[in-house]
Design a protein around this motif. Structure first.
Motif, PDB file in Angstrom:
ATOM      1  N   ILE A 151      49.423  53.389  37.561  1.00 36.91           N
ATOM      2  CA  ILE A 151      48.527  52.677  38.483  1.00 36.91           C
ATOM      3  C   ILE A 151      48.645  53.255  39.885  1.00 36.91           C
ATOM      4  N   THR A 152      47.509  53.613  40.476  1.00 37.92           N
ATOM      5  CA  THR A 152      47.471  54.091  41.854  1.00 37.92           C
ATOM      6  C   THR A 152      46.185  53.597  42.510  1.00 37.92           C
ATOM      7  N   GLY A 153      46.228  53.348  43.786  1.00 38.22           N
ATOM      8  CA  GLY A 153      45.040  52.857  44.471  1.00 38.22           C
ATOM      9  C   GLY A 153      45.394  52.230  45.802  1.00 38.22           C
ATOM     10  N   THR A 154      44.433  51.552  46.384  1.00 35.60           N
ATOM     11  CA  THR A 154      44.608  50.973  47.711  1.00 35.60           C
ATOM     12  C   THR A 154      44.403  49.460  47.659  1.00 35.60           C
ATOM     13  N   THR A 155      45.376  48.738  48.153  1.00 33.07           N
ATOM     14  CA  THR A 155      45.245  47.283  48.279  1.00 33.07           C
ATOM     15  C   THR A 155      45.240  46.942  49.762  1.00 33.07           C
ATOM     16  N   GLY A 156      44.210  46.288  50.212  1.00 28.48           N
ATOM     17  CA  GLY A 156      44.146  45.912  51.620  1.00 28.48           C
ATOM     18  C   GLY A 156      43.663  47.039  52.506  1.00 28.48           C
ATOM     19  N   ASN A 157      44.507  47.433  53.445  1.00 25.48           N
ATOM     20  CA  ASN A 157      44.113  48.422  54.451  1.00 25.48           C
ATOM     21  C   ASN A 157      44.119  49.847  53.916  1.00 25.48           C
ATOM     22  N   ASN A 202      47.248  58.740  53.382  1.00 26.14           N
ATOM     23  CA  ASN A 202      46.164  59.371  52.611  1.00 26.14           C
ATOM     24  C   ASN A 202      44.816  58.782  53.032  1.00 26.14           C
ATOM     25  N   PRO A 203      44.462  58.884  54.319  1.00 27.01           N
ATOM     26  CA  PRO A 203      43.265  58.187  54.816  1.00 27.01           C
ATOM     27  C   PRO A 203      41.947  58.683  54.224  1.00 27.01           C
ATOM     28  N   GLU A 204      41.878  59.962  53.865  1.00 25.33           N
ATOM     29  CA  GLU A 204      40.617  60.510  53.363  1.00 25.33           C
ATOM     30  C   GLU A 204      40.261  59.972  51.975  1.00 25.33           C
ATOM     31  N   ALA A 205      41.294  59.721  51.163  1.00 28.09           N
ATOM     32  CA  ALA A 205      41.061  59.311  49.773  1.00 28.09           C
ATOM     33  C   ALA A 205      41.216  57.814  49.554  1.00 28.09           C
ATOM     34  N   SER A 206      41.648  57.115  50.567  1.00 23.07           N
ATOM     35  CA  SER A 206      41.982  55.704  50.418  1.00 23.07           C
ATOM     36  C   SER A 206      40.762  54.803  50.631  1.00 23.07           C
ATOM     37  N   VAL A 207      40.423  54.018  49.617  1.00 28.68           N
ATOM     38  CA  VAL A 207      39.314  53.060  49.698  1.00 28.68           C
ATOM     39  C   VAL A 207      39.866  51.675  49.389  1.00 28.68           C
ATOM     40  N   PRO A 208      39.926  50.771  50.356  1.00 28.95           N
ATOM     41  CA  PRO A 208      40.485  49.446  50.112  1.00 28.95           C
ATOM     42  C   PRO A 208      39.831  48.740  48.927  1.00 28.95           C
ATOM     43  N   GLY A 209      40.670  48.243  48.031  1.00 31.73           N
ATOM     44  CA  GLY A 209      40.176  47.525  46.865  1.00 31.73           C
ATOM     45  C   GLY A 209      39.871  48.397  45.671  1.00 31.73           C
ATOM     46  N   GLN A 210      40.023  49.710  45.800  1.00 31.97           N
ATOM     47  CA  GLN A 210      39.757  50.620  44.676  1.00 31.97           C
ATOM     48  C   GLN A 210      41.090  51.031  44.040  1.00 31.97           C
ATOM     49  N   VAL A 211      41.225  50.743  42.764  1.00 32.30           N
ATOM     50  CA  VAL A 211      42.456  51.052  42.043  1.00 32.30           C
ATOM     51  C   VAL A 211      42.119  51.824  40.772  1.00 32.30           C
ATOM     52  N   PHE A 212      42.906  52.847  40.501  1.00 31.94           N
ATOM     53  CA  PHE A 212      42.784  53.636  39.280  1.00 31.94           C
ATOM     54  C   PHE A 212      43.979  53.324  38.396  1.00 31.94           C
ATOM     55  N   PHE A 213      43.727  53.032  37.121  1.00 34.30           N
ATOM     56  CA  PHE A 213      44.862  52.860  36.216  1.00 34.30           C
ATOM     57  C   PHE A 213      44.548  53.508  34.879  1.00 34.30           C
ATOM     58  N   SER A 214      45.606  53.967  34.227  1.00 35.02           N
ATOM     59  CA  SER A 214      45.472  54.649  32.944  1.00 35.02           C
ATOM     60  C   SER A 214      46.493  54.100  31.968  1.00 35.02           C
ATOM     61  N   THR A 237      45.569  38.202  49.977  1.00 40.21           N
ATOM     62  CA  THR A 237      46.925  38.721  50.144  1.00 40.21           C
ATOM     63  C   THR A 237      47.154  39.930  49.243  1.00 40.21           C
ATOM     64  N   ARG A 238      48.227  40.673  49.526  1.00 41.09           N
ATOM     65  CA  ARG A 238      48.568  41.822  48.693  1.00 41.09           C
ATOM     66  C   ARG A 238      48.940  41.365  47.287  1.00 41.09           C
ATOM     67  N   LEU A 239      49.547  40.190  47.177  1.00 42.50           N
ATOM     68  CA  LEU A 239      49.892  39.668  45.863  1.00 42.50           C
ATOM     69  C   LEU A 239      48.639  39.377  45.045  1.00 42.50           C
ATOM     70  N   ASP A 240      47.589  38.926  45.703  1.00 42.66           N
ATOM     71  CA  ASP A 240      46.324  38.692  44.994  1.00 42.66           C
ATOM     72  C   ASP A 240      45.767  40.001  44.426  1.00 42.66           C
ATOM     73  N   TYR A 241      45.868  41.075  45.191  1.00 44.04           N
ATOM     74  CA  TYR A 241      45.435  42.383  44.694  1.00 44.04           C
ATOM     75  C   TYR A 241      46.241  42.770  43.452  1.00 44.04           C
ATOM     76  N   LYS A 242      47.548  42.589  43.526  1.00 44.84           N
ATOM     77  CA  LYS A 242      48.420  42.977  42.412  1.00 44.84           C
ATOM     78  C   LYS A 242      48.083  42.201  41.142  1.00 44.84           C
ATOM     79  N   PHE A 243      47.851  40.911  41.279  1.00 45.73           N
ATOM     80  CA  PHE A 243      47.526  40.104  40.104  1.00 45.73           C
ATOM     81  C   PHE A 243      46.140  40.448  39.564  1.00 45.73           C
ATOM     82  N   ALA A 244      45.209  40.784  40.450  1.00 47.73           N
ATOM     83  CA  ALA A 244      43.873  41.173  39.984  1.00 47.73           C
ATOM     84  C   ALA A 244      43.951  42.441  39.135  1.00 47.73           C
ATOM     85  N   VAL A 245      44.745  43.402  39.587  1.00 52.67           N
ATOM     86  CA  VAL A 245      44.908  44.636  38.824  1.00 52.67           C
ATOM     87  C   VAL A 245      45.680  44.365  37.537  1.00 52.67           C
TER      88      VAL A 245
END
Length: 213
Positions: A142-148, A153-165, A184-192
């Motif tokens: 799992i890799t991606g951006t939660t929150g800010n 990695n500012p060029e590739a970072s999109v808040p709320g976009q997560v890649f998982f395999s 919250t960041r915990l909400d992002y984690k649980f969503a993923v």
């Protein structure tokens, strides 16, 4: 919900609905499907119960599992090991919050350089690396951006976009999850975590159906 009964798994209720799914065959020998998920997330207690039932099923089936987590920072591993007896199927995991940590634990630097750390290719490499390291039936990357935006990695970072395999018996299945803005960041984690649960149980159910005829 998933019921464990005489080593049979039955999907009785789908809580998360997936919209706009896109299936793509990877150019490598293993088959990969890329699904873009947009969905509502159930409450944390519901997600915890999902993982409890999943872990019990994995124990019953003797299916081993491991993770390499960045954006979720070990949340999947935590949900699995909340259930007593998880040590039978969960031998260890990685929290690779930096590019350096990913590379040290088996993700080729060339992949990160070419595709960025936030990409399907990096998530694939993470899933494959942890599955091979622990000789596990299932590896989750799992890799991606939660929150800010990630300042490293500012060029590739999109808040709320997560890649998982998911590396399942040597085959790679790749997904993208868009969470939108969450409190919250915990909400992002649980969503993923919920998205990972849905896709993993789909794969398990499909394989079991094909095996049992």
């Amino acid at each position: 919900m998933w019921n464990v009964n005489e080593n049979k798994i039955v999907n009785k209720e789908k809580i998360v609905k997936t919209e706009d799914s896109v299936n793509i065959k990877d150019s490598v020998k293993t088959e990969a499907s890329v699904n873009i998920m947009r969905s509502e997330t159930p409450g944390r207690s519901v997600i915890r119960e999902k993982y409890r039932e999943l872990t019990l099923f994995l124990i019953g089936e003797k299916l081993t599992i491991t993770t390499m987590e960045s954006a979720t920072s070990g949340q999947i591993a935590s949900l699995i090991t909340d259930t007593e007896g998880a040590s039978a199927i969960f031998k260890g995991a990685y929290i690779t919050y930096s590019n350096e940590a990913k590379i040290k634990n088996g993700v080729p630097k060339d992949i990160i350089d070419q595709y960025s750390v936030y990409s399907t290719e990096t998530a694939d490499a993470m899933a494959k690396a942890c599955a091979e390291a622990y000789h596990a039936d299932i590896g989750i990357g799992i890799t991606g951006t939660t929150g800010n935006v990630d300042p490293a990695n500012p060029e590739a970072s999109v808040p709320g976009q997560v890649f998982f395999s998911i590396c399942y018996h040597g085959k790679l299945y790749s997904y993208q999850k868009y969470t939108g803005t969450l409190p919250t960041r915990l909400d992002y984690k649980f969503a993923v975590a919920d998205a990972v649960y849905e896709k993993l149980t789909d794969l398990i159910h499909l394989e079991k159906t094909e095996r049992d005829g």
